[in-house]
Motif scaffolding. Structure first.
Motif, PDB file in Angstrom:
ATOM      1  N   ASP A  50      56.838 122.928  62.655  1.00 13.76           N
ATOM      2  CA  ASP A  50      57.834 121.924  63.022  1.00 13.76           C
ATOM      3  C   ASP A  50      57.367 120.602  62.399  1.00 13.76           C
ATOM      4  N   PRO A  51      58.126 119.541  62.564  1.00 14.87           N
ATOM      5  CA  PRO A  51      57.727 118.297  61.883  1.00 14.87           C
ATOM      6  C   PRO A  51      56.292 117.865  62.210  1.00 14.87           C
ATOM      7  N   TYR A  52      55.862 118.042  63.460  1.00 13.53           N
ATOM      8  CA  TYR A  52      54.508 117.595  63.793  1.00 13.53           C
ATOM      9  C   TYR A  52      53.461 118.454  63.085  1.00 13.53           C
ATOM     10  N   THR A  53      53.666 119.789  63.089  1.00 11.73           N
ATOM     11  CA  THR A  53      52.726 120.686  62.430  1.00 11.73           C
ATOM     12  C   THR A  53      52.550 120.302  60.957  1.00 11.73           C
ATOM     13  N   LEU A  54      53.656 119.876  60.341  1.00 14.91           N
ATOM     14  CA  LEU A  54      53.613 119.553  58.916  1.00 14.91           C
ATOM     15  C   LEU A  54      53.188 118.107  58.659  1.00 14.91           C
ATOM     16  N   GLY A  55      52.924 117.381  59.724  1.00 15.15           N
ATOM     17  CA  GLY A  55      52.462 116.004  59.564  1.00 15.15           C
ATOM     18  C   GLY A  55      53.531 115.078  59.016  1.00 15.15           C
ATOM     19  N   LEU A  56      54.781 115.354  59.344  1.00 16.76           N
ATOM     20  CA  LEU A  56      55.856 114.501  58.827  1.00 16.76           C
ATOM     21  C   LEU A  56      55.840 113.144  59.543  1.00 16.76           C
ATOM     22  N   LEU A  60      55.129 112.806  66.726  1.00 17.06           N
ATOM     23  CA  LEU A  60      54.008 112.409  67.587  1.00 17.06           C
ATOM     24  C   LEU A  60      53.473 113.580  68.403  1.00 17.06           C
ATOM     25  N   PRO A  61      52.186 113.549  68.744  1.00 14.33           N
ATOM     26  CA  PRO A  61      51.584 114.644  69.505  1.00 14.33           C
ATOM     27  C   PRO A  61      51.848 114.540  71.006  1.00 14.33           C
ATOM     28  N   VAL A  62      52.029 115.697  71.638  1.00 14.23           N
ATOM     29  CA  VAL A  62      52.061 115.778  73.104  1.00 14.23           C
ATOM     30  C   VAL A  62      51.088 116.878  73.491  1.00 14.23           C
ATOM     31  N   LEU A  63      50.096 116.529  74.301  1.00 12.62           N
ATOM     32  CA  LEU A  63      49.039 117.486  74.637  1.00 12.62           C
ATOM     33  C   LEU A  63      49.573 118.655  75.470  1.00 12.62           C
ATOM     34  N   ASN A  64      49.161 119.853  75.104  1.00 10.49           N
ATOM     35  CA  ASN A  64      49.530 121.087  75.807  1.00 10.49           C
ATOM     36  C   ASN A  64      48.671 121.241  77.071  1.00 10.49           C
ATOM     37  N   ARG A  65      49.324 121.179  78.224  1.00 10.33           N
ATOM     38  CA  ARG A  65      48.630 121.225  79.506  1.00 10.33           C
ATOM     39  C   ARG A  65      47.857 122.535  79.682  1.00 10.33           C
ATOM     40  N   ARG A  66      48.481 123.618  79.243  1.00 12.26           N
ATOM     41  CA  ARG A  66      47.879 124.941  79.370  1.00 12.26           C
ATOM     42  C   ARG A  66      46.563 125.037  78.576  1.00 12.26           C
ATOM     43  N   ALA A  67      46.556 124.424  77.393  1.00 14.58           N
ATOM     44  CA  ALA A  67      45.348 124.453  76.567  1.00 14.58           C
ATOM     45  C   ALA A  67      44.196 123.767  77.309  1.00 14.58           C
ATOM     46  N   VAL A  68      44.508 122.664  77.984  1.00 20.29           N
ATOM     47  CA  VAL A  68      43.475 121.953  78.745  1.00 20.29           C
ATOM     48  C   VAL A  68      42.971 122.847  79.877  1.00 20.29           C
ATOM     49  N   GLU A  69      43.906 123.524  80.540  1.00 22.20           N
ATOM     50  CA  GLU A  69      43.504 124.397  81.660  1.00 22.20           C
ATOM     51  C   GLU A  69      42.593 125.526  81.178  1.00 22.20           C
ATOM     52  N   PHE A  70      42.901 126.059  80.004  1.00 29.38           N
ATOM     53  CA  PHE A  70      42.051 127.125  79.454  1.00 29.38           C
ATOM     54  C   PHE A  70      40.652 126.603  79.133  1.00 29.38           C
ATOM     55  N   ALA A  71      40.602 125.411  78.563  1.00 30.53           N
ATOM     56  CA  ALA A  71      39.297 124.814  78.251  1.00 30.53           C
ATOM     57  C   ALA A  71      38.520 124.565  79.539  1.00 30.53           C
ATOM     58  N   PRO A  96      44.132 120.822  51.547  1.00 29.01           N
ATOM     59  CA  PRO A  96      45.559 121.155  51.689  1.00 29.01           C
ATOM     60  C   PRO A  96      45.924 121.871  52.993  1.00 29.01           C
ATOM     61  N   ASP A  97      44.923 122.493  53.668  1.00 25.22           N
ATOM     62  CA  ASP A  97      45.271 123.201  54.910  1.00 25.22           C
ATOM     63  C   ASP A  97      45.458 122.245  56.091  1.00 25.22           C
ATOM     64  N   LEU A  98      45.283 120.948  55.829  1.00 21.45           N
ATOM     65  CA  LEU A  98      45.346 119.957  56.908  1.00 21.45           C
ATOM     66  C   LEU A  98      46.405 118.913  56.570  1.00 21.45           C
ATOM     67  N   PRO A  99      47.676 119.194  56.927  1.00 21.05           N
ATOM     68  CA  PRO A  99      48.763 118.346  56.448  1.00 21.05           C
ATOM     69  C   PRO A  99      48.676 116.899  56.930  1.00 21.05           C
ATOM     70  N   LYS A 100      48.129 116.652  58.125  1.00 20.13           N
ATOM     71  CA  LYS A 100      48.078 115.272  58.633  1.00 20.13           C
ATOM     72  C   LYS A 100      46.991 114.445  57.934  1.00 20.13           C
ATOM     73  N   GLY A 101      46.049 115.149  57.283  1.00 16.51           N
ATOM     74  CA  GLY A 101      44.930 114.429  56.680  1.00 16.51           C
ATOM     75  C   GLY A 101      43.799 114.208  57.670  1.00 16.51           C
ATOM     76  N   TYR A 102      44.005 114.647  58.902  1.00 14.92           N
ATOM     77  CA  TYR A 102      42.923 114.611  59.900  1.00 14.92           C
ATOM     78  C   TYR A 102      43.158 115.727  60.908  1.00 14.92           C
ATOM     79  N   GLN A 103      42.066 116.130  61.539  1.00  9.54           N
ATOM     80  CA  GLN A 103      42.130 117.134  62.590  1.00  9.54           C
ATOM     81  C   GLN A 103      41.914 116.404  63.900  1.00  9.54           C
ATOM     82  N   ILE A 104      42.706 116.736  64.921  1.00  5.73           N
ATOM     83  CA  ILE A 104      42.430 116.145  66.226  1.00  5.73           C
ATOM     84  C   ILE A 104      41.341 116.976  66.881  1.00  5.73           C
ATOM     85  N   SER A 105      40.274 116.288  67.273  1.00 10.22           N
ATOM     86  CA  SER A 105      39.126 116.952  67.882  1.00 10.22           C
ATOM     87  C   SER A 105      38.609 116.041  68.995  1.00 10.22           C
TER      88      SER A 105
END
Ligand code: ADP
Ligand code: MG
Length: 489
Positions: A50-56, A60-71, A96-105
């Motif tokens: 989607d547009p966010y995945t492609l870094g268009l 904007l990012p919205v944090l996935n609540r479920r991912a936090v719960e798993f962590a 090239p595998d990182l369309p935004k030019g940065y990884q969120i970590s």
């Protein structure tokens, strides 16, 4: 003087290996870490974007609540200290595998710190300390088409949520590192947060390896081994690197800080980049994401979803009278362990249940290439069968026959026993009548018995069993036969 290194010899005892693992675990959420696109494995290339995945621009990012719960599940299960307020950072690099030019970590404020992975080592509980567990997002995949001079890009994986589990340099052999990794996989699968499939890349690990003269306190210079993408090669790849470093040191060389790539086909590794060329990732807090705040209510909610860990189960099983062998087998997969618990809860004997699951059930499933989840015999049904054996309604031997039919036809044990008239004959009168007939029919064997050939009793028992279709209670038959044979002399 040290002996020259010879490949194939046992690892030298004058050097000790020091290993720390960094594991990336893909979380089994439906959508990505910061956007609603599908996080499912596979799919047609670039169909989960989607547009966010492609870094268009403008997305904007919205944090996935479920991912936090798993962590958080992983953090709680490993006894980490959880940060009530953690922060996401941007880690910049150009590829090239990182369309935004940065990884969120997460950088200086990870979600979890400390804690440990616990597993059995030489039959004893053993702990390896964790440095941290933090959340981040995955990158896309490059497909380098050989000979075509082109590379293809698939962004389906870009943005899939990960946790990175960093261990302290506590591991001392390739074997121990492989056991640690297996324990990580077992735990994430128990927690239901990942399938831990190394071959599909949902569990990936980098191994930091160094060696030092035995007795030395300081660590040696390490290398980082990447691309170990199969369980089969973990131990081999690390062992190879330990040998390479020892050989290098023995021949007067020095280990350089570098990243090396494991080549499974060649069974060797090669240098990818020296750390002097290490990237400057220009970390800074992601301005599009507020700090992640975990309140007590949320944490309590997540705690509720935690299953018993494999090690706690193992210990509980020993307490229930199982052998260490059975306890290891039954705790290997959560579904198997849940199955055993269900059989046991239905009031069965633990040892009997473990034996039946370990031999009959797993044997049959293995032959069919099926997992426990696809077992045609459910836990309550197995419990019912074991109940019939325990109360003496059928013998263990007939039980196996019944089990085979349950497995093949989905019928219950009582149904099969009823339909086939398999109930054990415990009526002394009925057994006596059959024994009488058999003894009278075989006078010659009777003489041999009375002449001292005790073994021939087996022949008589066999005849009675044949006559009763295996249903006569063996102890009773034995008793009656001995009386009849002895008494007719
Ligand atoms: P980086 O950020 O460069 O990957 P870290 O300090 O975060 O470096 O360490 C990463 C991993 O390397 C950790 O798992 C740690 O335990 C391990 N490690 C650190 N020093 C050594 C060493 N000398 N030998 C083996 N492993 C090490
Ligand atoms: Mg690293």
């Amino acid at each position: 003087m040290t002996a020259p290194f010879e490949p194939g010899l046992p690892l030298a005892t004058d050097y000790e290996a020091v290993i720390g693992l960094e594991c990336h675990v893909q979380l089994l959420t439906l959508s990505k870490a910061f956007t609603g696109a599908s996080a499912a494995f596979g799919g047609a290339p670039n169909s989960h974007v989607d547009p966010y995945t492609l870094g268009l621009p403008g997305s904007l990012p919205v944090l996935n609540r479920r991912a936090v719960e798993f962590a958080l599940r992983m953090g709680l299960a490993t006894g980490c200290t959880l940060r009530k307020k953690s922060r996401f950072a941007r880690k910049h690099y150009f590829y090239p595998d990182l369309p935004k030019g940065y990884q969120i970590s997460q950088y200086d404020e990870p979600l979890c710190e400390g804690g440990h992975i616990e597993f059995l080592r030489h039959g004893e509980p053993h702990r390896v300390r964790l440095t941290r567990i933090h959340m981040e997002e995955d990158a896309g995949k490059n497909l380098h088409v050989s000979g075509a001079g082109t590379s293809l890009l698939d962004y389906n994986r870009a943005g899939v949520p990960l946790i990175e589990i960093v261990s302290e340099p506590d591991l001392r052999s390739a074997e121990e590192a492989a056991e640690y990794l297996r324990a990580v996989r077992q735990l994430v699968r128990y927690l239901g947060i990942s399938d831990g499939n190394m071959e599909e890349g949902s569990l990936r690990c980098d191994a930091n390896v160094s060696v030092r003269p035995r007795g030395q306190r300081e660590y040696g210079t390490r290398t980082e081994l990447k691309n170990i993408n199969s369980f089969k090669y973990v131990q081999k790849a690390i062992e190879h690197e330990i040998r390479r470093q020892i050989e290098l040191l023995r021949s007067g060389g020095t280990v350089v800080l570098e990243t090396r790539g494991w080549d499974a086909e060649r069974g060797t590794s090669r240098s990818q980049r020296k750390k002097e060329q290490a990237h400057d990732y220009r970390y800074f807090p992601d301005p599009d994401l507020p700090p992640l705040v975990i309140d007590d209510a949320w944490l309590a909610e997540v705690r509720q979803t935690l299953p018993e860990t494999p090690m706690r189960r193992y210990e509980r099983y020993l307490g229930q009278g199982l052998s260490p062998y059975d306890a290891v087998l039954l705790t290997s997969e959560r579904e198997l362990s849940d199955y055993f618990d269900e059989v046991f809860r239905s009031g069965g004997d633990a040892k009997l249940a473990a034996n039946w699951i370990g031999s009959e059930l797993l044997g049959a499933l293995y032959k069919d290439g099926k997992g426990i989840a696809a077992s045609p015999v459910s836990a309550p049904r197995l419990a019912e069968l074991l109940g019939l054996i325990e109360k003496g309604a059928i013998s263990g031997k007939i039980g196996k026959e019944v089990f085979g039919k349950m497995y093949a036809t989905f019928a219950s044990a009582p149904e099969i026993v009823q339909a086939e008239g398999l109930t054990q004959v415990t009526d002394a009168g009925a057994i006596e009548a059959v024994c009488q007939r058999i003894v009278e029919g075989h006078p010659r064997q009777g003489d041999l018995y009375r002449a001292g050939n005790q073994k021939i009793i087996g022949f008589f028992i066999g005849q009675v069993m044949k006559e009763t279709g295996g249903r006569a209670k063996p102890e009773l038959v034995n008793q009656v036969l001995r009386r009849l044979l002895g008494g007719t002399s």
